[in-house]
Scaffold this motif. Structure first.
Motif, mmCIF file in Angstrom:
data_model
loop_
_atom_site.group_PDB
_atom_site.id
_atom_site.type_symbol
_atom_site.label_atom_id
_atom_site.label_comp_id
_atom_site.label_asym_id
_atom_site.label_seq_id
_atom_site.Cartn_x
_atom_site.Cartn_y
_atom_site.Cartn_z
ATOM 1 N N LEU A 1 -9.945 22.399 37.392
ATOM 2 C CA LEU A 1 -10.189 21.323 38.343
ATOM 3 C C LEU A 1 -11.237 20.430 37.704
ATOM 4 O O LEU A 1 -12.353 20.887 37.417
ATOM 5 C CB LEU A 1 -10.701 21.903 39.668
ATOM 6 N N GLY A 2 -10.880 19.177 37.426
ATOM 7 C CA GLY A 2 -11.822 18.290 36.753
ATOM 8 C C GLY A 2 -11.250 16.906 36.567
ATOM 9 O O GLY A 2 -10.168 16.579 37.043
ATOM 10 N N LEU B 1 -1.707 16.755 34.788
ATOM 11 C CA LEU B 1 -1.725 17.170 36.184
ATOM 12 C C LEU B 1 -0.808 18.375 36.354
ATOM 13 O O LEU B 1 0.341 18.371 35.889
ATOM 14 C CB LEU B 1 -1.313 16.036 37.102
ATOM 15 N N ALA B 2 -1.313 19.409 37.000
ATOM 16 C CA ALA B 2 -0.563 20.657 37.167
ATOM 17 C C ALA B 2 0.733 20.436 37.934
ATOM 18 O O ALA B 2 1.724 21.141 37.705
ATOM 19 C CB ALA B 2 -1.446 21.694 37.865
ATOM 20 N N PHE C 1 4.029 20.394 36.233
ATOM 21 C CA PHE C 1 4.622 21.677 35.858
ATOM 22 C C PHE C 1 5.011 22.499 37.084
ATOM 23 O O PHE C 1 5.392 23.658 36.966
ATOM 24 C CB PHE C 1 3.638 22.490 35.009
ATOM 25 N N GLY C 2 4.865 21.894 38.261
ATOM 26 C CA GLY C 2 5.180 22.611 39.495
ATOM 27 C C GLY C 2 4.111 23.612 39.903
ATOM 28 O O GLY C 2 4.371 24.509 40.707
ATOM 29 N N ILE C 3 2.901 23.465 39.354
ATOM 30 C CA ILE C 3 1.786 24.369 39.675
ATOM 31 C C ILE C 3 0.937 23.707 40.753
ATOM 32 O O ILE C 3 0.522 22.557 40.602
ATOM 33 C CB ILE C 3 0.948 24.674 38.424
ATOM 34 N N THR C 4 0.690 24.427 41.827
ATOM 35 C CA THR C 4 -0.045 23.867 42.959
ATOM 36 C C THR C 4 -1.432 24.488 43.068
ATOM 37 O O THR C 4 -1.634 25.662 42.759
ATOM 38 C CB THR C 4 0.723 24.077 44.275
ATOM 39 N N PRO C 5 -2.408 23.693 43.536
ATOM 40 C CA PRO C 5 -3.779 24.178 43.656
ATOM 41 C C PRO C 5 -3.978 25.033 44.908
ATOM 42 O O PRO C 5 -3.204 24.927 45.865
ATOM 43 C CB PRO C 5 -4.599 22.893 43.749
ATOM 44 N N ALA D 1 -5.222 18.276 44.302
ATOM 45 C CA ALA D 1 -4.092 17.893 43.445
ATOM 46 C C ALA D 1 -4.399 16.763 42.452
ATOM 47 O O ALA D 1 -3.993 16.856 41.284
ATOM 48 C CB ALA D 1 -2.871 17.558 44.291
ATOM 49 N N PRO D 2 -5.112 15.685 42.820
ATOM 50 C CA PRO D 2 -5.350 14.610 41.846
ATOM 51 C C PRO D 2 -6.247 15.005 40.667
ATOM 52 O O PRO D 2 -6.335 14.276 39.685
ATOM 53 C CB PRO D 2 -6.034 13.515 42.671
#
Length: 164
Positions: free
Chosen positions: A112-113, A125-126, A129-133, A139-140
């Protein structure tokens, strides 16, 4: 610049460095140093991925996280002494920890950064790749660097992150 693994003798200096690096930052929780102490005691701790600049002007750590049930790494905190920021310490630490992660056969590093800062190290941005926080509002700023194939899914940090 020499980058090396942290030793027990570095722990107090890392704590002081982390407090200085995050002091007065608008996004800081004030608990970053305590987080690192908690991570050291957690099963997700990976000693060879806690790195310092030799005189402890900077520190970075990656710990075990998961994308669904697939092992990945969570990066952070990254700390650089305020008097030495923008001098290459953070860049050297990032290259060293990413190289160490890849050499270990890790498949992904998540953080996260700032996208402006971390994109220079191959982070995207994750969501790409379909990776969620863990927290949708992240997300941004939630990013991934992949070394291999990983499935999409929810990322989960080492347990001490949940205590923040």
């Amino acid at each position: 610049m020499l980058i090396r693994r942290e030793t027990p003798a570095d722990i107090d200096a890392i704590r002081e460095l982390t407090n200085l690096a995050f002091d007065n930052l608008p996004y800081a929780s004030g608990q970053e140093a305590e987080l690192i102490d908690s991570l050291r005691a957690d099963e997700g701790w990976i000693p060879e991925l806690s790195l310092v600049e030799d005189s402890v002007l900077g520190h970075v750590v990656c710990t075990r996280g998961y994308i669904g049930e697939v092992p990945a790494l969570g990066l952070g905190p990254l700390s650089v002494h305020p008097d030495h920021q923008r001098s290459g310490v953070g860049k050297a630490l990032m290259h060293a920890v990413l190289g160490a992660a890849e050499a270990r056969g890790e498949r992904a590093v998540i953080l996260l950064g700032s996208p402006d800062y971390y994109s220079r190290f191959g982070f995207r941005l994750a969501a790409e790749f379909g990776i969620t926080p863990p927290v949708a509002e992240w997300a941004p700023h939630f990013q991934a660097r992949l070394f291999g194939e990983v499935p999409g899914g929810a990322f989960r940090y080492a347990e001490p992150f949940n205590q923040l």
